[in-house]
Design an enzyme around this catalytic site. Structure first.
Site: not given
Ligand code: CO
Length: 134
Positions: A7, A79, A130
């Protein structure tokens, strides 16, 4: 080592407005909003055919993204999340190469219920990364 894009997370000033805009203007499928008190965020997922967009607004007094919004009141990209098969092996390899893992370096359970770590943006061209265990 990194796999699929899991994502992209965007900070928004008002989650309900962002959900409405993604649904009505962009014609996207958006999940219901959920609150994650331990992460200090309220969020919703925009479901795209090939990935997800995470819309997040600060929640509570100690939200980790409140500072982001203070600097960028209009919101913006927070992020990007890549999937990895072995999070500990990925972390150890990156640390050995000099990359910095945020926090205490131990995986935490992320917004999707899976272990994640975050890598310092200064080590990756200004983008917070991430890594999520698959
Ligand atoms: Co995230």
């Amino acid at each position: 080592m990194i796999g699929r894009l899991n994502h992209v997370a965007l900070v928004v000033a008002n989650l309900d407005v962002a959900i409405k805009t993604y649904r009505e203007n962009l014609g996207a499928v958006v999940s219901a909003a959920l609150t994650l008190p331990e992460h200090g965020v309220r969020l919703a997922f925009v479901e795209l055919p090939n990935t997800k967009i995470e819309l997040m607004e600060p929640w509570g007094d100690a939200s980790s993204i409140a500072g982001f919004l203070a600097k960028s009141p209009a919101g913006g990209m927070h992020h990007i999340c890549y999937e990895v098969d072995d999070l500990i092996a990925a972390r150890d390899r990156l640390v050995k190469q000099g990359a910095r893992v945020l926090g205490d370096g131990q995986p935490k359970i992320g917004a999707h219920g899976k272990p994640v770590i975050f890598l310092h943006p200064k080590d990756f061209f200004g983008t917070l990364i991430e890594l999520e265990q698959q």
